[in-house]
Design an enzyme around this catalytic site. Structure first.
Site, short mmCIF file in Angstrom:
data_model
loop_
_atom_site.label_atom_id
_atom_site.label_comp_id
_atom_site.label_asym_id
_atom_site.label_seq_id
_atom_site.Cartn_x
_atom_site.Cartn_y
_atom_site.Cartn_z
N ASN A 227 9.52 56.50 15.91
CA ASN A 227 9.89 55.88 17.18
C ASN A 227 10.18 54.54 16.81
OD1 ASN A 227 9.20 57.97 18.88
ND2 ASN A 227 7.30 57.47 18.82
N GLY B 165 9.18 54.29 22.84
CA GLY B 165 7.56 54.41 23.17
C GLY B 165 6.88 53.77 21.74
N HIS C 67 5.97 54.11 10.82
CA HIS C 67 5.46 55.17 10.67
C HIS C 67 6.07 56.62 11.21
CE1 HIS C 67 4.27 53.67 14.44
NE2 HIS C 67 4.12 55.05 14.81
N HIS D 53 5.74 60.15 12.46
CA HIS D 53 4.72 61.18 12.96
C HIS D 53 5.20 62.61 12.32
CE1 HIS D 53 3.45 58.81 16.49
NE2 HIS D 53 4.39 58.18 16.31
P1 AMP Z 1 4.26 54.99 18.01
O1 AMP Z 1 4.05 54.91 19.50
O2 AMP Z 1 5.05 55.83 17.47
O3 AMP Z 1 4.09 53.51 17.63
O4 AMP Z 1 2.72 55.67 17.51
C1 AMP Z 1 1.59 54.98 17.35
C2 AMP Z 1 0.61 55.97 17.07
O5 AMP Z 1 -0.61 55.62 16.49
C3 AMP Z 1 0.17 56.90 18.27
O6 AMP Z 1 0.31 58.34 18.19
C4 AMP Z 1 -1.46 56.64 18.55
O7 AMP Z 1 -2.23 57.78 18.96
C5 AMP Z 1 -1.73 56.27 17.04
N1 AMP Z 1 -2.96 55.42 16.66
C6 AMP Z 1 -3.31 54.21 17.47
N2 AMP Z 1 -4.29 53.65 16.92
C7 AMP Z 1 -4.79 54.55 16.11
C8 AMP Z 1 -5.90 54.46 15.30
N3 AMP Z 1 -6.81 53.61 15.12
N4 AMP Z 1 -6.02 55.61 14.05
C9 AMP Z 1 -5.00 56.64 13.96
N5 AMP Z 1 -3.72 56.61 15.01
C10 AMP Z 1 -3.73 55.64 15.94
#
Ligand code: AMP
Ligand code: ZN
Length: 113
Positions: free
Chosen positions: A86, A92, A99, A101
């Protein structure tokens, strides 16, 4: 250091790591959207895809190939899995440390929401 994922990489915030080496780290998403939901990221802080340069090409390649390796290890290589980067608000993006997914273990719809 205010970046959540840099804090996870530094061990200041717990996460379930599933892979790490000198360049990249992978851990389970805290709010999984599929039976497998792993995030793979560079150790070095890069905010968004827009900030990647040619110096990151090898690491991006390593992230993508690690996604395939993790999916294969979970048995999802043939059934299929999804990989998503993303970038910024309309996609979003919530955490501004690049990162990937990696989601698998259920059938997914296209187009994405
Ligand atoms: P994005 O919306 O692509 O920035 O994805 C961020 C992701 O990080 C989301 O899927 C969240 O559920 C995940 N996330 C947020 N905080 C944590 C955490 N402490 N440990 C693992 N994943 C997390
Ligand atoms: Zn960071």
């Amino acid at each position: 250091m205010s970046c959540l994922f840099c804090k996870i990489i530094a061990g200041e915030i717990p996460a379930t790591k599933v892979y790490e080496d000198d360049d990249i780290v992978a851990f389970n998403d805290i709010a999984p959207q599929a039976p497998m939901h792993v995030l793979i990221l560079p150790r070095a802080h890069v905010a968004t895809l827009n900030d990647l340069g040619s110096e990151h090409d090898a690491i991006v390649g390593a992230i993508v190939r690690r996604a395939a390796a993790i999916a294969k290890a979970r048995g999802y290589d043939t059934s299929g899995y999804r990989t998503v980067f993303n970038c910024n608000a309309d996609a979003g993006q919530a955490v501004f440390h690049v990162h990937l997914h990696v989601l698998g273990g259920r059938k997914m719809a296209w187009p994405p929401g």
